[in-house]
Design a protein around this motif. Structure first.
Motif, mmCIF file in Angstrom:
data_model
loop_
_atom_site.group_PDB
_atom_site.id
_atom_site.type_symbol
_atom_site.label_atom_id
_atom_site.label_comp_id
_atom_site.label_asym_id
_atom_site.label_seq_id
_atom_site.Cartn_x
_atom_site.Cartn_y
_atom_site.Cartn_z
ATOM 1 N N ALA A 1 2.188 8.033 1.655
ATOM 2 C CA ALA A 1 1.429 9.061 0.926
ATOM 3 C C ALA A 1 2.155 10.383 1.159
ATOM 4 O O ALA A 1 1.806 11.159 2.042
ATOM 5 C CB ALA A 1 -0.016 9.110 1.411
ATOM 6 N N HIS B 1 0.857 -1.195 0.000
ATOM 7 C CA HIS B 1 0.000 0.000 0.000
ATOM 8 C C HIS B 1 0.890 1.241 0.000
ATOM 9 O O HIS B 1 1.332 1.694 1.061
ATOM 10 C CB HIS B 1 -0.905 -0.042 1.237
ATOM 11 C CG HIS B 1 -1.917 1.073 1.320
ATOM 12 N ND1 HIS B 1 -3.006 1.016 2.172
ATOM 13 C CD2 HIS B 1 -2.006 2.275 0.703
ATOM 14 C CE1 HIS B 1 -3.711 2.115 2.057
ATOM 15 N NE2 HIS B 1 -3.130 2.920 1.185
ATOM 16 N N PHE C 1 -12.818 3.865 -2.226
ATOM 17 C CA PHE C 1 -12.911 4.707 -1.038
ATOM 18 C C PHE C 1 -14.384 4.873 -0.666
ATOM 19 O O PHE C 1 -15.197 5.189 -1.523
ATOM 20 C CB PHE C 1 -12.339 6.100 -1.321
ATOM 21 C CG PHE C 1 -10.843 6.131 -1.528
ATOM 22 C CD1 PHE C 1 -9.989 6.435 -0.485
ATOM 23 C CD2 PHE C 1 -10.295 5.860 -2.777
ATOM 24 C CE1 PHE C 1 -8.611 6.482 -0.666
ATOM 25 C CE2 PHE C 1 -8.922 5.907 -2.969
ATOM 26 C CZ PHE C 1 -8.076 6.210 -1.913
ATOM 27 N N ASP D 1 1.273 2.586 3.716
ATOM 28 C CA ASP D 1 0.393 3.662 3.232
ATOM 29 C C ASP D 1 1.212 4.938 2.981
ATOM 30 O O ASP D 1 0.807 6.041 3.368
ATOM 31 C CB ASP D 1 -0.767 3.932 4.191
ATOM 32 C CG ASP D 1 -1.864 4.781 3.542
ATOM 33 O OD1 ASP D 1 -1.747 5.088 2.347
ATOM 34 O OD2 ASP D 1 -2.834 5.127 4.243
ATOM 35 N N CYS E 1 -2.990 11.889 8.685
ATOM 36 C CA CYS E 1 -3.307 10.884 7.682
ATOM 37 C C CYS E 1 -4.716 10.402 7.999
ATOM 38 O O CYS E 1 -5.269 10.708 9.050
ATOM 39 C CB CYS E 1 -2.312 9.731 7.713
ATOM 40 S SG CYS E 1 -2.238 8.875 9.298
ATOM 41 N N SER E 2 -5.286 9.652 7.069
ATOM 42 C CA SER E 2 -6.646 9.139 7.293
ATOM 43 C C SER E 2 -6.682 7.643 7.126
ATOM 44 O O SER E 2 -6.190 7.148 6.116
ATOM 45 C CB SER E 2 -7.626 9.769 6.297
ATOM 46 O OG SER E 2 -7.863 11.084 6.664
ATOM 47 N N HIS F 1 1.338 5.126 -2.143
ATOM 48 C CA HIS F 1 0.866 6.076 -3.165
ATOM 49 C C HIS F 1 2.097 6.717 -3.802
ATOM 50 O O HIS F 1 2.818 7.469 -3.157
ATOM 51 C CB HIS F 1 -0.026 7.140 -2.531
ATOM 52 C CG HIS F 1 -1.216 6.552 -1.830
ATOM 53 N ND1 HIS F 1 -2.430 6.364 -2.450
ATOM 54 C CD2 HIS F 1 -1.362 6.075 -0.567
ATOM 55 C CE1 HIS F 1 -3.283 5.803 -1.591
ATOM 56 N NE2 HIS F 1 -2.656 5.612 -0.443
ATOM 57 N N ASN G 1 -4.026 14.623 3.214
ATOM 58 C CA ASN G 1 -3.859 13.519 4.168
ATOM 59 C C ASN G 1 -2.768 12.575 3.689
ATOM 60 O O ASN G 1 -2.741 12.200 2.532
ATOM 61 C CB ASN G 1 -5.151 12.703 4.271
ATOM 62 C CG ASN G 1 -6.268 13.438 4.973
ATOM 63 O OD1 ASN G 1 -7.317 12.866 5.229
ATOM 64 N ND2 ASN G 1 -6.077 14.699 5.286
ATOM 65 N N GLY G 2 -1.917 12.176 4.595
ATOM 66 C CA GLY G 2 -0.920 11.174 4.241
ATOM 67 C C GLY G 2 0.445 11.525 4.776
ATOM 68 O O GLY G 2 0.752 12.692 5.053
ATOM 69 N N TYR H 1 -14.023 10.605 1.337
ATOM 70 C CA TYR H 1 -13.365 11.636 0.506
ATOM 71 C C TYR H 1 -14.371 12.064 -0.572
ATOM 72 O O TYR H 1 -14.737 11.266 -1.439
ATOM 73 C CB TYR H 1 -12.074 11.163 -0.181
ATOM 74 C CG TYR H 1 -10.888 10.906 0.714
ATOM 75 C CD1 TYR H 1 -10.412 11.879 1.590
ATOM 76 C CD2 TYR H 1 -10.221 9.673 0.659
ATOM 77 C CE1 TYR H 1 -9.311 11.632 2.390
ATOM 78 C CE2 TYR H 1 -9.119 9.425 1.463
ATOM 79 C CZ TYR H 1 -8.667 10.407 2.327
ATOM 80 O OH TYR H 1 -7.575 10.151 3.107
ATOM 81 N N HIS I 1 -5.721 -0.119 6.231
ATOM 82 C CA HIS I 1 -5.316 0.716 7.385
ATOM 83 C C HIS I 1 -6.294 0.732 8.573
ATOM 84 O O HIS I 1 -6.871 1.770 8.899
ATOM 85 C CB HIS I 1 -4.954 2.135 6.956
ATOM 86 C CG HIS I 1 -5.874 2.792 5.948
ATOM 87 N ND1 HIS I 1 -7.222 2.841 6.103
ATOM 88 C CD2 HIS I 1 -5.596 3.458 4.797
ATOM 89 C CE1 HIS I 1 -7.744 3.496 5.075
ATOM 90 N NE2 HIS I 1 -6.775 3.884 4.276
ATOM 91 N N HIS J 1 -10.844 1.591 1.533
ATOM 92 C CA HIS J 1 -10.674 2.612 2.577
ATOM 93 C C HIS J 1 -12.069 2.811 3.151
ATOM 94 O O HIS J 1 -12.924 3.453 2.537
ATOM 95 C CB HIS J 1 -10.126 3.908 1.976
ATOM 96 C CG HIS J 1 -9.975 5.009 2.981
ATOM 97 N ND1 HIS J 1 -8.807 5.723 3.130
ATOM 98 C CD2 HIS J 1 -10.832 5.519 3.894
ATOM 99 C CE1 HIS J 1 -8.952 6.615 4.093
ATOM 100 N NE2 HIS J 1 -10.192 6.516 4.571
ATOM 101 N N LYS K 1 -9.125 -0.945 -5.658
ATOM 102 C CA LYS K 1 -9.305 -0.197 -4.415
ATOM 103 C C LYS K 1 -10.426 0.810 -4.582
ATOM 104 O O LYS K 1 -10.507 1.494 -5.608
ATOM 105 C CB LYS K 1 -8.037 0.551 -4.034
ATOM 106 C CG LYS K 1 -8.319 1.446 -2.830
ATOM 107 C CD LYS K 1 -7.141 2.099 -2.237
ATOM 108 C CE LYS K 1 -7.558 2.795 -0.945
ATOM 109 N NZ LYS K 1 -6.579 3.763 -0.492
#
Ligand code: URP
Ligand code: ZN
Ligand code: ZN
Length: 490
Positions: A318, A59, A154, A316, A288-289, A61, A341-342, A157, A240, A184, A152
């Motif tokens: 990001a 995971h 979400f 994750d 982060c989220s 980005h 976020n990240g 968001y 996550h 997510h 993936k």
């Protein structure tokens, strides 16, 4: 007489089931022997070291455009270099569709970027944010068939979330074509409502990001997601996991025989919401989220890992720089809703976990911290995502090998990191154990403290879904023609 191209000599080989003294022999790109007294035309002295599979980070980005048009600070070259410095030799990143974008074009764009830059092997999860008929009925089946066997989505968001009905469409396509669906999962309405309430009362600094993602929003979304996946008997991966309640929902579903996999990340095991409580905008670096939670959640997540309820630990990664290209893109004093976020994590994931599991020996693993480390960070993720050739030191597999100095003391600093974020949320932490020599498919990628890999030397890993993506065959009454008056929907 040397029998092999390369032998890693005299180390202790670590696997998901045990550790033993052995040499590891490599011919070309593959491990061809594990045993004693092996001789190579080239040899690496691993005495006093641990010889472990390169990490598999499922995971991250990378060179990804967010829904708001922000590009991550890393490109494939910098991200994979930082991964390699931290002992990771396989990454799974994203081909991110946004509303209005053609998924096939998105995948071909990301593939081109990765082909130019990646220095370790990689695969893509397909992010679906535009679940129209072409994406669901035509492009996804074709792309899954071509080797992109994970999707993936979400549930939160504003600009990328998908609602319950398109989620069901997507789960059905995944089932019919055999792909794992990664999610997510947070309750969007709760997050949106809390954000508005906090801002209306003037609570706008980064630390309020934590309260704006209520802990219950995770458990609620997990429950709703699992109900949808159960209706279609479609395996899912919950990304996550951050809360004790979320882990409990997963435990219950698995206890009922649901094929629910899950991951957590170092930020949920080592950080808390108090890390966001810094002067000025500084706390944005820890945003982060979902957000980091509390010490009790950390303990619950370690327990869930030890019990097998959570099977993998990813970064994750990001990466958004702390400047106008990233965290401060909306200006020098943004409210928490305007901050990307990240956080970065490709390089620190393994050393933080090695320190906790192997050097310090988390009690939940009862003396088997090394096995847990290898399993959670390499063997299990490779198996779940069907990354063939990856995740273990084993004859026939790729020679992705991280040689660890288990006694090397390192204090993590911003300056020591090799990604382009400019900071790490783990700065100031001291860890024991760091990879000192890393091989990817038999070639050096980290040696003598330097990255010696060529950009573009990483290879795309096409995959079918494998066992993790296979439905269980347990149909609910609603979907079982023998119990729903003959309606055949699957
Ligand atoms: O805050 C995070 N995790 N940002 C990256 C996107 C995501 O939600 O995974
Ligand atoms: Zn996410
Ligand atoms: Zn993510």
């Amino acid at each position: 007489m040397a029998d092999y191209d390369l032998v890693v000599r005299g180390g202790t080989v670590g696997t998901a089931t045990g550790a033993f003294a052995a040499d590891v022999a490599v011919n070309g790109e593959r491990i061809v022997a594990v045993g004693e007294g092996l001789r190579g035309r080239r040899e690496i002295d691993a005495r006093g070291k641990l010889v472990l599979p390169g990490g598999v980070d499922t995971h991250a980005h990378i060179e990804q455009v967010s829904a708001n048009g922000l590009l991550t600070a890393d490109n494939f070259e910098s991200a994979t270099a930082s991964a390699a410095f931290g002992g990771t030799t396989t990454v799974m990143c994203f081909a991110a569709q946004h509303r209005g974008l053609d998924l096939r074009q998105v995948v071909s764009d990301y593939a081109e970027r990765a082909r130019r830059g990646a220095m370790v092997d990689y695969a893509f999860h397909l992010i679906v944010a535009n679940p129209d008929a072409k994406t669901i009925d035509t492009d996804l089946p074709a792309l899954i068939g071509e080797g992109h066997a994970s999707i993936k989505v979400f549930m939160t968001y504003d600009l990328i979330k998908i609602d319950d009905e398109p989620l069901l469409d997507l789960l059905l396509t995944a089932r019919q074509n055999r792909a794992l669906v990664c999610v997510h999962a947070e309750n969007h309405g709760m997050i949106s409502w809390m954000g508005k309430k906090l801002l209306a009362k003037g609570y706008s600094s980064p630390k309020y990001h934590a309260a704006s993602h209520p802990r219950g929003s995770e458990a609620e979304a997990f429950t709703r997601l699992i109900a949808a996946a159960t209706l279609l008997d479609q395996p899912i991966m919950i990304f996550h996991v951050s809360t004790e309640e979320g882990a409990a929902v997963i435990r219950e579903a698995r206890g009922q025989g649901r094929k629910v996999f899950s991951e957590t990340c170092p930020q949920y095991l080592f950080l808390t919401r108090h890390d966001l409580d810094k002067p000025g905008m500084e706390g944005a670096k820890w945003m982060c989220s979902p957000p980091p939670r509390d010490a009790a959640d950390q303990d619950a997540l370690w327990r869930a890992l030890a019990l097998g309820d959570i099977q993998t630990i990813s970064s994750d990664h990001a990466p958004y720089a702390f400047d106008e290209t990233g965290k401060l893109a909306a200006g020098p004093n943004p409210n928490f809703k305007q901050i990307a976020n990240g956080m970065p994590g490709l390089e620190t994931r393994l050393p933080l976990l090695f320190d906790a599991l192997v050097s310090k020996g988390r009690p939940e693993f009862a003396g088997r911290g090394l096995e847990a480390f290898v399993n959670l960070t390499a063997t299990a993720p490779a198996a779940i995502y069907n990354l063939q050739g990856k995740g273990a030191i084993q004859v026939g597999l790729d020679a992705d090998i991280a040689i660890w100095d288990p006694h090397k003391d390192v204090t993590i600093t911003d300056a020591a990191m090799h990604d382009r974020t400019g900071f790490t949320p783990f700065a100031g932490r001291s860890v024991t154990g760091w990879p000192v020599h890393v091989l990817a498919r038999g070639r050096d990628i980290i040696a003598d403290g330097a990255c010696v890999a060529a950009p573009g030397s990483g290879r795309w890993l096409g995959r079918k879904a494998g066992w993790a993506g296979e439905p269980t065959g347990q149909l609910t009454a609603d979907m079982d023609p023998e119990r729903n008056f003959g309606a055949a929907l699957l």
